[in-house]
Design a protein around this motif. Structure first.
Motif, mmCIF file in Angstrom:
data_model
loop_
_atom_site.group_PDB
_atom_site.id
_atom_site.type_symbol
_atom_site.label_atom_id
_atom_site.label_comp_id
_atom_site.label_asym_id
_atom_site.label_seq_id
_atom_site.Cartn_x
_atom_site.Cartn_y
_atom_site.Cartn_z
ATOM 1 N N UNK A 202 30.672 -16.376 -4.353
ATOM 2 C CA UNK A 202 31.574 -16.401 -3.201
ATOM 3 C C UNK A 202 30.987 -15.536 -2.096
ATOM 4 N N UNK A 203 30.827 -16.117 -0.933
ATOM 5 C CA UNK A 203 30.420 -15.378 0.252
ATOM 6 C C UNK A 203 31.646 -15.177 1.128
ATOM 7 N N UNK A 204 31.920 -13.921 1.483
ATOM 8 C CA UNK A 204 33.083 -13.582 2.297
ATOM 9 C C UNK A 204 32.658 -12.647 3.424
ATOM 10 N N UNK A 205 33.606 -12.215 4.185
ATOM 11 C CA UNK A 205 33.334 -11.280 5.263
ATOM 12 C C UNK A 205 32.807 -9.966 4.698
ATOM 13 N N UNK A 206 31.575 -9.643 5.010
ATOM 14 C CA UNK A 206 30.946 -8.359 4.671
ATOM 15 C C UNK A 206 30.540 -8.211 3.216
ATOM 16 N N UNK A 207 30.807 -9.186 2.342
ATOM 17 C CA UNK A 207 30.415 -9.027 0.946
ATOM 18 C C UNK A 207 30.198 -10.393 0.298
ATOM 19 N N UNK A 208 29.132 -10.491 -0.518
ATOM 20 C CA UNK A 208 28.843 -11.696 -1.290
ATOM 21 C C UNK A 208 28.801 -11.310 -2.764
ATOM 22 N N UNK A 209 29.529 -12.047 -3.598
ATOM 23 C CA UNK A 209 29.691 -11.649 -4.996
ATOM 24 C C UNK A 209 29.486 -12.832 -5.927
ATOM 25 N N UNK A 210 29.236 -12.529 -7.201
ATOM 26 C CA UNK A 210 29.109 -13.563 -8.225
ATOM 27 C C UNK A 210 29.823 -13.114 -9.488
#
Length: 507
Positions: A202-210
């Motif tokens: 998931x790519x979001x505002x200011x942070x990308x996570x898995x």
């Protein structure tokens, strides 16, 4: 909040018009609501009420006690009826679960099962069986030959625990499926055998996570073993504000994550799950239960739009004709007695049932589970005898979307694994009397509560008197009288309905 006026007495009866709340948008499936007429609690549940403008009988302004004479023959009749909305979610929602089976914002349905080696052309087989000779003649998403995994020892291969014996070539790169992309938001998944989701990005505002399915289920403590990985962006503190975790109250294996992108308002609900096997479990996988788009005008107001949720295109590669044929109903759909026996053993939780016991099992099941989906036991029995999966799932899940997911789960993982999570939610159709109803609802139990205001000076003294769970069939109208229920006549009363907290299972 609804205030209900009390009409004038007519023929010794006060007839209050039907109070209808209408359909409700569950907060667990929708982004934060800035402006709302509902009361919000700390657990993210919203409530709505319908309150009578005054008490039902004449009152003494000093001690609020009605005269004995005015209450002598008073009777209050209350009838409660629940109606399921046509769709489970109120906002635009997209989902991918199981093999995966995906449904877009527009309701388009498709499946991408990688290395699908089911024998789809023969309706004479007892099962839609995964075949080695089929596997040896198809390719995976990257165009490489699918690989057949041999059984070890004499144990039967259980697809629900080990996955398919026909798997993608180990030399192939991962298969990526873009679910949704809009503005700076992006949700993409990695598929493994059969297309089952193993990891979500998931790519979001200011942070990308898995999040990987095994990491998600292997944590002993969320505080000590935080399973999300930050692959770009800011630090953990920002992530913790966007992600909330709850163990699913309905299944001690499942973990549910609710992720909201603050900038776009797009919300994702992610379930990490596995099939139970005694004290252990099978392979972990992920269901993206909902990607919720709060902007109805997203097509014109969002930028950078892409992904299945928007395009209705899974962009399938490799051999997928078998899957497409099955979706179209051309193969693997034959009804047979062996399936009925297996269904009966699971539904009635009796491994000794044979062909002669199927009808008795289905009859027993429908006698207790036909409500609220079916109008009668006979209607339920007709459906389950004709199509066991459809009959069972319609009884277990009154919402059409959830019933479809139930049928898909049985199709993907078999009756034992696929139906297990739905058995507990089957309601008992036996109607209940007033004395059998609870005073209050449990935390994750939907329904309506009848309350009275204990002290009119304080609005926080509303007190539960009796609860009407939505999955219970009530024997006609509930009657309340002076001898047992005087507070309902001497105090203000209201009906209260709350969304279950976001910590509860989507089921």
């Amino acid at each position: 909040k609804i205030t209900v006026p009390i009409p004038e007495l007519e023929d010794e009866t006060v007839a209050i018009d039907d109070i209808s709340f209408g359909s409700c948008c569950p907060l667990r499936d929708t982004p934060d609501i800035i402006e709302s007429d509902c009361d919000a609690s700390e657990d993210f549940s919203f409530c709505r009420t319908a309150t009578l403008e005054s008490s039902l009988c004449e009152q003494n302004s000093v001690d609020r006690v009605c005269s004995e004479e005015s209450l002598e023959d008073a009777i209050l009749n209350v009838t409660v009826r629940f109606q399921e909305p046509s769709s489970r979610l109120c906002c635009l929602s997209c989902t991918c679960y199981g093999d995966p089976r995906c449904r877009s914002f527009s309701g388009f349905y498709d499946v991408w099962a990688i290395c699908d080696a089911r024998e789809a052309v023969s309706l004479k087989r007892q099962w839609c069986k995964i075949k080695e000779d089929v596997c040896n003649n198809i390719v995976d998403h990257a165009g490489n030959p699918c690989v057949w995994i041999e059984e070890k020892g004499n144990e039967d291969w259980k697809v629900s625990l080990k996955g398919s014996q026909c798997q993608p070539n180990p030399n192939s790169p991962p298969s990526y499926l873009l679910m949704y992309q809009a503005d700076d938001f992006k949700l993409e998944v990695i598929q493994e055998e059969r297309g089952v989701i193993q990891e979500v990005f998931i790519e979001m505002d200011k942070v990308n996570v898995s999040l990987h399915a095994e990491d998600c289920l292997n944590v002993n403590s969320i505080d000590d073993d935080f399973p999300w990985k930050i692959y770009s962006g800011t630090d953990f503190s920002v992530l913790s504000k966007s992600v909330k975790v709850f163990e699913d109250g309905g299944n001690d294996i499942d973990i549910i994550w609710v992720v909201e992108d603050v900038k776009t308002g797009i919300l994702s609900r992610i379930r990490c799950t596995a099939t139970k096997d005694g004290d252990g479990r099978g392979r972990a996988h992920i269901n993206v239960e909902a990607v919720v788009e709060p902007n109805e005008d997203y097509k014109s107001e969002r930028q950078n739009l892409d992904g299945f949720c928007y395009t209705n295109d899974l962009k399938k590669t490799g051999s997928h004709q078998i899957t497409d044929d099955i979706i179209a109903g051309n193969g693997c759909q034959a009804r047979n007695r062996d399936e009925e026996v297996l269904a009966a053993r699971v539904i009635c939780e009796n491994e000794s049932i044979n062909a002669n016991g199927v009808n008795g099992c289905f009859t027993t099941f429908c006698s207790r589970a036909y409500f609220p989906t079916y109008a009668s036991e006979e209607e339920c029995l007709k459906e389950i005898n004709n199509e066991p999966k459809r009959g069972f799932c319609n009884a277990a899940r009154t919402n059409p979307d959830e019933a479809r997911e139930c049928m898909d789960a049985i199709e993907d993982f078999g009756w034992e694994a696929g139906a297990s999570r739905y058995l507990a939610s089957v309601s008992d159709s036996t109607c209940v009397t007033r004395n059998q109803l609870p005073k209050s609802l449990t935390t994750c139990q939907p329904g309506i509560v009848l309350q009275y205001l204990k002290d009119e000076r304080f609005d926080d003294t509303w007190t539960d008197y009796i609860a009407f769970p939505s999955d219970v069939r009530i024997c006609g109208a509930m009657s309340f009288n002076k001898a047992e229920d005087s507070v309902l006549f001497t105090h203000k009363i209201r009906l209260k309905q709350c969304d279950v907290p976001s910590t509860c299972s989507a089921n």
